[in-house]
Every structure is written in structure tokens, then in C-alpha cells.
Design a protein around this motif. Structure first.
Motif, PDB file in Angstrom:
ATOM      1  N   THR A 154      25.336  30.487  33.684  1.00 24.20           N
ATOM      2  CA  THR A 154      24.676  29.178  33.708  1.00 24.20           C
ATOM      3  C   THR A 154      25.551  28.135  34.409  1.00 24.20           C
ATOM      4  N   ASP A 155      26.819  28.490  34.632  1.00 27.82           N
ATOM      5  CA  ASP A 155      27.713  27.500  35.247  1.00 27.82           C
ATOM      6  C   ASP A 155      27.837  27.693  36.761  1.00 27.82           C
ATOM      7  N   ARG A 156      27.216  28.745  37.274  1.00 29.43           N
ATOM      8  CA  ARG A 156      27.190  28.896  38.739  1.00 29.43           C
ATOM      9  C   ARG A 156      25.774  28.686  39.217  1.00 29.43           C
ATOM     10  N   LYS A 157      25.659  28.057  40.388  1.00 29.85           N
ATOM     11  CA  LYS A 157      24.326  27.704  40.890  1.00 29.85           C
ATOM     12  C   LYS A 157      24.143  28.161  42.311  1.00 29.85           C
ATOM     13  N   PHE A 158      22.894  28.331  42.686  1.00 29.38           N
ATOM     14  CA  PHE A 158      22.580  28.724  44.057  1.00 29.38           C
ATOM     15  C   PHE A 158      21.535  27.749  44.600  1.00 29.38           C
ATOM     16  N   ASP A 159      21.643  27.429  45.898  1.00 31.21           N
ATOM     17  CA  ASP A 159      20.703  26.474  46.496  1.00 31.21           C
ATOM     18  C   ASP A 159      19.269  26.999  46.427  1.00 31.21           C
ATOM     19  N   LEU A 160      18.374  26.111  46.042  1.00 31.29           N
ATOM     20  CA  LEU A 160      16.952  26.498  46.006  1.00 31.29           C
ATOM     21  C   LEU A 160      16.401  26.663  47.421  1.00 31.29           C
ATOM     22  N   ASP A 161      16.957  25.894  48.363  1.00 30.12           N
ATOM     23  CA  ASP A 161      16.467  25.927  49.742  1.00 30.12           C
ATOM     24  C   ASP A 161      17.658  26.252  50.648  1.00 30.12           C
ATOM     25  N   SER A 162      17.930  27.542  50.782  1.00 30.90           N
ATOM     26  CA  SER A 162      19.129  27.967  51.516  1.00 30.90           C
ATOM     27  C   SER A 162      19.203  27.301  52.876  1.00 30.90           C
ATOM     28  N   GLY A 163      20.334  26.688  53.163  1.00 35.64           N
ATOM     29  CA  GLY A 163      20.526  26.071  54.476  1.00 35.64           C
ATOM     30  C   GLY A 163      20.436  24.561  54.438  1.00 35.64           C
ATOM     31  N   THR A 164      19.386  24.028  53.810  1.00 34.32           N
ATOM     32  CA  THR A 164      19.221  22.558  53.849  1.00 34.32           C
ATOM     33  C   THR A 164      18.884  21.987  52.460  1.00 34.32           C
ATOM     34  N   SER A 165      19.594  22.454  51.450  1.00 35.49           N
ATOM     35  CA  SER A 165      19.206  22.033  50.105  1.00 35.49           C
ATOM     36  C   SER A 165      19.622  20.593  49.771  1.00 35.49           C
ATOM     37  N   ALA A 178       8.680  32.318  53.957  1.00 31.88           N
ATOM     38  CA  ALA A 178       8.163  33.275  54.943  1.00 31.88           C
ATOM     39  C   ALA A 178       9.252  34.260  55.362  1.00 31.88           C
ATOM     40  N   LYS A 179      10.527  33.851  55.229  1.00 39.06           N
ATOM     41  CA  LYS A 179      11.636  34.774  55.553  1.00 39.06           C
ATOM     42  C   LYS A 179      12.086  35.566  54.325  1.00 39.06           C
ATOM     43  N   ARG A 180      11.352  35.393  53.231  1.00 37.78           N
ATOM     44  CA  ARG A 180      11.650  36.093  51.955  1.00 37.78           C
ATOM     45  C   ARG A 180      12.973  35.630  51.348  1.00 37.78           C
ATOM     46  N   THR A 181      13.395  34.393  51.671  1.00 38.93           N
ATOM     47  CA  THR A 181      14.627  33.894  51.058  1.00 38.93           C
ATOM     48  C   THR A 181      14.337  32.763  50.062  1.00 38.93           C
ATOM     49  N   GLY A 182      13.150  32.797  49.487  1.00 40.44           N
ATOM     50  CA  GLY A 182      12.873  31.897  48.365  1.00 40.44           C
ATOM     51  C   GLY A 182      13.767  32.334  47.215  1.00 40.44           C
ATOM     52  N   LEU A 183      14.203  31.373  46.387  1.00 40.85           N
ATOM     53  CA  LEU A 183      15.187  31.757  45.364  1.00 40.85           C
ATOM     54  C   LEU A 183      14.542  32.321  44.094  1.00 40.85           C
ATOM     55  N   LEU A 184      13.647  31.556  43.519  1.00 44.81           N
ATOM     56  CA  LEU A 184      13.058  31.963  42.241  1.00 44.81           C
ATOM     57  C   LEU A 184      11.836  32.846  42.495  1.00 44.81           C
ATOM     58  N   THR A 185      11.516  33.673  41.536  1.00 43.80           N
ATOM     59  CA  THR A 185      10.269  34.440  41.636  1.00 43.80           C
ATOM     60  C   THR A 185       9.092  33.481  41.854  1.00 43.80           C
ATOM     61  N   SER A 186       9.089  32.399  41.081  1.00 43.50           N
ATOM     62  CA  SER A 186       7.968  31.444  41.160  1.00 43.50           C
ATOM     63  C   SER A 186       7.874  30.770  42.526  1.00 43.50           C
ATOM     64  N   ASP A 187       8.936  30.777  43.302  1.00 43.51           N
ATOM     65  CA  ASP A 187       8.881  30.261  44.678  1.00 43.51           C
ATOM     66  C   ASP A 187       8.296  31.347  45.588  1.00 43.51           C
ATOM     67  N   GLN A 188       8.910  32.526  45.541  1.00 46.34           N
ATOM     68  CA  GLN A 188       8.548  33.568  46.504  1.00 46.34           C
ATOM     69  C   GLN A 188       7.099  34.025  46.356  1.00 46.34           C
ATOM     70  N   ILE A 231       2.195  22.537  46.603  1.00 45.78           N
ATOM     71  CA  ILE A 231       2.828  21.386  47.257  1.00 45.78           C
ATOM     72  C   ILE A 231       3.957  20.804  46.404  1.00 45.78           C
ATOM     73  N   LEU A 232       3.736  20.706  45.103  1.00 44.83           N
ATOM     74  CA  LEU A 232       4.796  20.145  44.249  1.00 44.83           C
ATOM     75  C   LEU A 232       5.994  21.087  44.162  1.00 44.83           C
ATOM     76  N   SER A 233       5.744  22.392  44.311  1.00 47.63           N
ATOM     77  CA  SER A 233       6.864  23.340  44.340  1.00 47.63           C
ATOM     78  C   SER A 233       7.784  23.039  45.511  1.00 47.63           C
ATOM     79  N   GLY A 234       7.261  22.370  46.523  1.00 50.89           N
ATOM     80  CA  GLY A 234       8.061  21.963  47.676  1.00 50.89           C
ATOM     81  C   GLY A 234       9.208  21.045  47.291  1.00 50.89           C
ATOM     82  N   ALA A 235       9.187  20.533  46.058  1.00 51.27           N
ATOM     83  CA  ALA A 235      10.340  19.757  45.555  1.00 51.27           C
ATOM     84  C   ALA A 235      11.594  20.619  45.577  1.00 51.27           C
ATOM     85  N   HIS A 236      11.410  21.936  45.560  1.00 49.31           N
ATOM     86  CA  HIS A 236      12.574  22.837  45.609  1.00 49.31           C
ATOM     87  C   HIS A 236      13.198  22.892  46.999  1.00 49.31           C
ATOM     88  N   THR A 237      12.789  21.990  47.865  1.00 51.84           N
ATOM     89  CA  THR A 237      13.482  21.826  49.141  1.00 51.84           C
ATOM     90  C   THR A 237      14.844  21.154  48.922  1.00 51.84           C
TER      91      THR A 237
END
Ligand code: HEM
Length: 334
Positions: free
Chosen positions: A247-258, A270-280, A197-203
Motif C-alpha cells: 500500500t506504500d508503493r504506487k504506480f501511475d494511473l496514466d503511464s507517461g503523463t500522469s 488501446a495499448k493495453r497499458t491501463g492500470l486497473l482492471t476497471s480501466d482496461q 468519461i468520468l473514468s478519464g479522471a485517471h489521466t
């Protein structure tokens, strides 16, 4: 923290019965989780009645010019709580402090906390702790970007110790699997469900490219790409993160609505588009998948998230006469 009540008993196990030992064990877990802390809702109601409103409005003004502020502040509170408890130790400056540890290399938001502290200190000097400001700021941040609000129990005191080595050994890593993440959160008295649940902060928020090198360049497969990643998503990641170690380029943790606190983080898994290994891994592991699926509905996720945040925000807090109320959040009082 009431841990002092527990430890003398813990030191004399020969004097205890089996059930007394059990009680102590349960209490210890509760302490670690902050379950038995004496923090109170409305702690500043008489000593500084405007404190929470003032912090909120200060952060809201800063947010107007800095859309990245909410994720930054939410993460700051998490990184505070996982190292020596929620005692503001992450804010302390100086060589060898938590801020200098590799997992904290890209932490931000310190100036916003200082601004909130200055604003409350103008009204009630020396009353509101930096550790409490961090907890209020995390709640306010979530609210500012469409998430739920909650009541923050307060009364934390500020710690005086901050060690880089403790940040390195306590903060979870982006390449961890479910067993490792669960063990990491258990050290803080948090459950596997709390972790999901706390990983949901990556929304909300972003991660530096360097955190996904292991998925797009260094995965142990012929292509070096994690086969779980959908091809078009992997291509997008590679386009943005065009070489290893950025380290100077970033990608959204929650693609689409970050920029919005919603439940899409979980549907992305569920669509396999989690960013970090620890998310997926939370979706890939059969033990955590059911909660991921359930949490892709806001109505399920939001109440669980607020409860887990209140729990996290009470980890090993300093209370009463412990610690101090810092005058400046970055420094221990002279
Ligand atoms: C489950 C284990 C976790 C791991 C392995 C993890 C790891 C990470 C990493 C690697 C980043 C990117 C940092 C960077 O670019 O340098 C990040 C960002 C973030 N994390 Fe976590 N995190 C975890 C849990 C949490 C929790 C519990 C919270 C809060 C409750 C949180 C809140 C955030 C936020 C909001 C961001 C975005 C920050 C920004 O945009 O500046 N994370 N996390």
C-alpha cells in the motif's frame, strides 16, 4: 434536495395514472443525477464574491509544494458525491465515518480543504459550504494540471451524517467489469457513457500497488499475470510492486503523463497499458470501446468531461434550508 416533493407521490401509486408514474420515474432519475437541483452558477456572487478566487489561490499555493494535490482533490470530490450525494460527508471525522471505510483508506487532501475553508471564512464567515469547496477544488485541480475549466453550479449545503458502511457499499471497486461499473454508476443516476468519461479522471494520479495484485500475481492463469498486459509493462509493474499487498508503493494511473490532465489515459487503454482492471475493461468491452477511442482525442474528451463533472457534482445535493454550513469541515456544528 427536492426529493421530498417526489416521495409523497411515490408512496401512493394507486392514485396515479400510468403517465403520472412515468413522470415520477423520470423525475426520480433526474433527482438522483442531480439534474433537477437548484444549484446556481455564481451562487456566492453577492454573499462572498471572492470565494472562488480565494479557494483557487489557496490551492494553487499548496500545489506549488505538493504536486500530488490535484489528483487527490479530484478523487475526494468523487468519493464525496457517490456516498449520500455531494454533501461533504466524506470530510467528517470520527469513528465509523466514511473516512474510515476501506475504499477511503488512502484518501488525502483534507488539510487542503480545511485551508481553503479557513481562507474563505476569513472573508465571509459561515457562508461557503464544505461541499461546495470540494466541488470548486475538483474543478480547480483539473485546471491546474492542464485540463479544462468549467463553471461549478453552487449552493450545496453540508450534511450531518457520514457512515463507513455506505462508502463501502457505494464506491466502485478496481476489479469491476463494465456491467458492474455501469450498475454502480446507475445507482447515482449516471449513465454508462458518464462512467467511461468520468473514468478519464485517471489521466492524473496514482494507485497503490495493492490494487493491481489481481493483474500481476493473482490472475487465474498459469503465470498469475493478466495476459492482456504487454510483457514489458507487466515487468515494470512487477518491479515496482515487488510483492502482493503493497500500500506504500504506487504506480501511475496514466503511464507517461500522469501529472498532466490530457487524453492519454484513453490511448493507453488501446495499448493495453491501463492500470486497473476497471480501466482496461472499458477498452475490452465492445459497448464502451467506441467512446474510449473517441475520447483519446482531447477535443472530444474535455467537453464531455466537464459536462459529466457538473452532473456528478449535483448528485443528491442538500439545498436551501437543508443541512448546514459547517464551521469546520471535519465536524458537524455543535
Ligand atoms: C470507474 C470507477 C472507478 C474506480 C473503480 C476507481 C478506483 C480507483 C482506485 C483503486 C484508485 C487508487 C486508490 C489508492 O491507491 O488507494 C483511484 C485513484 C484515483 N481516482 Fe478513481 N476510480 C473510479 C472512478 C473515478 C472517478 C469517477 C474519479 C473522478 C471523477 C476518479 C478519480 C481518481 C483519481 C484522480 C485518482 C488518483 C488519486 C491519487 O493520485 O491520489 N476515479 N481510483
Amino acid at each position: 434536495m427536492a426529493a421530498g416533493i417526489v416521495s409523497p407521490v411515490r408512496n401512493c401509486p394507486s392514485m396515479m395514472t400510468g403517465s403520472a408514474l412515468l413522470v415520477v420515474a423520470v423525475l426520480s432519475v433526474m433527482m438522483a443525477a442531480g439534474g433537477a437541483s437548484a444549484l446556481q452558477s455564481g451562487f456566492y456572487a453577492s454573499s462572498c464574491p471572492q470565494a472562488e478566487d480565494t479557494i483557487y489561490s489557496t490551492l494553487q499555493q499548496l500545489h506549488a509544494n505538493d504536486p500530488d494535490l490535484p489528483p487527490v482533490l479530484l478523487r475526494l470530490h468523487f468519493h464525496d458525491c457517490f456516498v449520500r450525494g455531494c454533501d461533504g460527508s466524506v470530510l467528517l471525522q470520527g469513528s465509523g465515518t466514511e473516512r474510515t471505510a476501506p475504499p477511503n483508506a488512502r484518501l488525502e487532501g483534507f488539510a487542503a480543504i480545511d485551508a481553503a475553508k479557513a481562507a474563505v471564512d476569513k472573508l465571509c464567515p459561515g457562508v461557503v459550504s464544505c461541499a461546495d469547496i470540494l466541488a470548486f477544488a475538483a474543478r480547480d485541480s483539473v485546471k491546474m494540471v492542464g485540463g479544462p475549466g468549467w463553471t461549478v453550479p453552487a449552493g450545496r449545503r453540508d450534511g450531518t451524517v457520514s457512515l463507513a458502511s455506505e462508502a463501502s457499499s457505494n464506491l466502485p471497486g478496481a476489479q469491476m467489469d463494465v456491467n458492474q461499473l455501469t450498475a454502480n454508476f446507475a445507482k447515482q443516476g449516471l449513465t454508462r457513457d458518464d462512467m467511461v468519461i468520468l473514468s478519464g479522471a485517471h489521466t492524473i494520479g496514482e494507485a497503490a500497488c495493492v490494487h493491481i495484485d489481481n493483474r500481476i500475481y493473482d490472475y487465474p492463469s498459469a503465470s498469475g499475470v493478466d495476459p492482456l498486459l504487454p510483457k514489458d509493462f507487466a515487468a515494470k509493474l512487477k518491479k515496482k510492486c515487488s510483492t502482493r499487498g503493497l500500500t506504500d508503493r504506487k504506480f501511475d494511473l496514466d503511464s507517461g503523463t500522469s501529472a498532466v490532465f490530457d487524453a492519454q489515459y484513453y490511448s493507453n487503454l488501446a495499448k493495453r497499458t491501463g492500470l486497473l482492471t476497471s480501466d482496461q475493461v472499458l477498452y475490452e468491452d465492445a459497448r464502451t470501446r467506441p467512446l474510449v477511442m473517441e475520447s483519446s482525442n482531447k477535443a472530444n474528451f474535455f467537453p464531455k468531461f466537464t459536462q459529466a463533472m457538473v452532473k456528478m457534482s449535483q448528485i443528491s445535493v442538500l439545498e436551501g434550508a437543508q443541512g448546514q454550513i459547517r464551521q469546520r469541515c471535519g465536524y458537524v456544528n455543535a
